[in-house]
Design a protein around this motif. Structure first.
Motif, PDB file in Angstrom:
ATOM      1  N   VAL A  97      -0.187   3.794   2.088  1.00  0.00           N
ATOM      2  CA  VAL A  97       0.854   3.440   1.119  1.00  0.00           C
ATOM      3  C   VAL A  97       0.359   2.230   0.339  1.00  0.00           C
ATOM      4  CG1 VAL A  97       2.799   4.306   2.495  1.00  0.00           C
ATOM      5  CG2 VAL A  97       2.090   1.920   2.720  1.00  0.00           C
ATOM      6  N   LEU A  98       0.919   2.052  -0.846  1.00  0.00           N
ATOM      7  CA  LEU A  98       0.659   0.867  -1.651  1.00  0.00           C
ATOM      8  C   LEU A  98       1.998   0.190  -1.915  1.00  0.00           C
ATOM      9  CD1 LEU A  98      -1.533  -0.749  -3.241  1.00  0.00           C
ATOM     10  CD2 LEU A  98      -0.802   0.535  -5.266  1.00  0.00           C
ATOM     11  N   VAL A  99       2.140  -1.022  -1.396  1.00  0.00           N
ATOM     12  CA  VAL A  99       3.346  -1.813  -1.613  1.00  0.00           C
ATOM     13  C   VAL A  99       3.070  -2.780  -2.762  1.00  0.00           C
ATOM     14  CG1 VAL A  99       4.952  -3.479  -0.604  1.00  0.00           C
ATOM     15  CG2 VAL A  99       4.034  -1.620   0.806  1.00  0.00           C
ATOM     16  N   LYS A 100       3.925  -2.756  -3.777  1.00  0.00           N
ATOM     17  CA  LYS A 100       3.714  -3.574  -4.966  1.00  0.00           C
ATOM     18  C   LYS A 100       4.804  -4.653  -5.068  1.00  0.00           C
ATOM     19  CE  LYS A 100       2.025  -1.728  -8.675  1.00  0.00           C
ATOM     20  NZ  LYS A 100       0.596  -2.044  -8.496  1.00  0.00           N
ATOM     21  N   GLY A 101       4.400  -5.790  -5.651  1.00  0.00           N
ATOM     22  CA  GLY A 101       5.385  -6.823  -5.929  1.00  0.00           C
ATOM     23  C   GLY A 101       5.576  -7.855  -4.842  1.00  0.00           C
TER      24      GLY A 101
END
Length: 374
Positions: A97-101
């Motif tokens: 997964v890519l968690v942004k912010g």
């Protein structure tokens, strides 16, 4: 999670792969995901508020950085529920997964690392990443080059075949590989001036493609291969051990791939050299991993966190150009995480750590270190 139960079997002293493809949620191809948002999660204002509250709790409890050992030390509410979903995606779903912010601006390095560490505890617990005991890794160029590099027949550099240099402390491209532990997590503090893309590929997809094209080479990758410990030797262990690239164990697939660690075993005269057939299998593995038809490339932006399951995916990074100013240089924080409730591992994985541990690097006299600087 639905995975077809397949088993490899031993026959005449060799491990024979299954004849059917592996069916795993982690079987994907990059082009199918490139335009999708399903593998991305953007932190909301409410999520960031929870992180700030958990950070305030750490400060109120006077917990030192690195002293956060459980989710109770870093309490989250609704974000904890979301991290549980992401944890499932990583451990039993597509494998990343890519968690942004993630909040970066306006926070100190210690505050950022504390929130990053605290979030990581909801997916696993940190383990040492090298013989120096580093629990928090720094992926940053320290001015190293691929000295002593060897060259392929076509003249291309085969990077990091030596033991002194680690690819994450250079700005050069390095090979697709897996790390030790269940999950590798990367938080981008500063992106590069140009380049430095993160590239990942499904090892399940590679397995099934090799099976289709060259089942004879797939069999080579199921055999135990001599693997160098790269001078990070546990107590009472030899400087090398054996582990296959592909495993099927208790109905679950897993892959570990460290080509330079296999080829650098040539420094041990008592071990057999990598055979032509094994090298051909590595070449096909590398060819497929580097094929845009299989891999997925992404630019890690400031505040992005990539969580990747080592058992079902390989990763690498492209060469990059850095900024001149020290404070703007490309800098990622890295965690290696393990989950005791993750997929069962065969003995090869425990042999690697030399002490029955699930992952990590352990050498005599090592002390766990959590440093905010490289």
């Amino acid at each position: 999670m639905s995975a077809e139960v397949l088993e490899a079997r031993e026959q005449s002293g060799r491990i024979v792969p299954p004849k059917e493809p592996v069916v795993e949620p982690g079987d994907w191809k990059g082009p199918a995901l490139a335009e999708s948002e399903e593998w991305k999660y953007r932190l909301t204002d409410a999520d960031r508020s929870e992180l700030a509250s958990a950070l305030a709790h750490v400060r109120a409890e006077k917990l030192p950085f690195g002293g956060i050992r459980s989710v109770r030390d870093f309490p989250l509410n609704n974000l904890a529920k979301k991290l549980a979903e992401l944890r499932h995606d990583v451990h039993d779903g597509r494998g990343f997964v890519l968690v942004k912010g993630m909040p970066v601006d306006g926070y100190s390095r210690e505050d950022i690392a504390t929130m990053y560490w605290g979030m990581g505890l909801y997916l696993g617990y940190p383990i040492p990443q090298n013989g120096k005991g580093h629990m928090l890794g720094h992926v940053v160029d320290l001015g190293y080059k691929a000295q002593k590099a060897e060259y392929d027949a076509d003249g291309k550099v085969r990077p990091f075949t030596h033991t002194e240099i680690r690819g994450y402390n250079t700005r050069e491209r390095f090979f697709f590989h897996t790390d030790s532990g269940d999950i590798v997590a990367l938080l981008c503090l500063h992106p590069a001036k140009s380049g430095g893309q993160s590239m990942i590929v499904s090892s399940v997809a590679l397995h099934n493609e090799i099976q289709k094209r060259r089942p004879d080479l797939l069999e080579e990758l199921y055999q135990p291969l001599w693997t160098s410990r790269q001078k990070e030797v546990p107590a009472n262990a030899r400087p090398y051990y054996q582990k296959p690239v592909f495993n099927l164990f208790q109905g679950r697939f897993m892959c570990t791939y460290l080509r330079m660690f296999y080829e650098s075993c040539k420094v041990f005269p008592e071990l057999p050299l990598v055979t032509a057939k094994q090298r051909e299998a590595f070449d096909l593995m590398d060819q497929l991993a580097n094929d845009p038809a299989f891999n997925l490339s992404m630019d890690l932006e400031k505040g992005d966190i990539q969580y990747l399951n080592n058992h079902v995916a390989l990763h690498t990074r492209t060469e990059y150009e850095d900024f001149d100013e020290a404070e703007r240089k490309r800098h990622l924080l890295r965690l290696w995480l393990v989950a005791p409730d993750g997929r069962a591992l065969p003995h090869w994985y425990y042999d690697a750590t030399g002490g029955g541990r699930r992952g990590g690097v352990y050498v005599p006299g090592m002390t766990e270190v959590v440093s905010l600087e490289p």
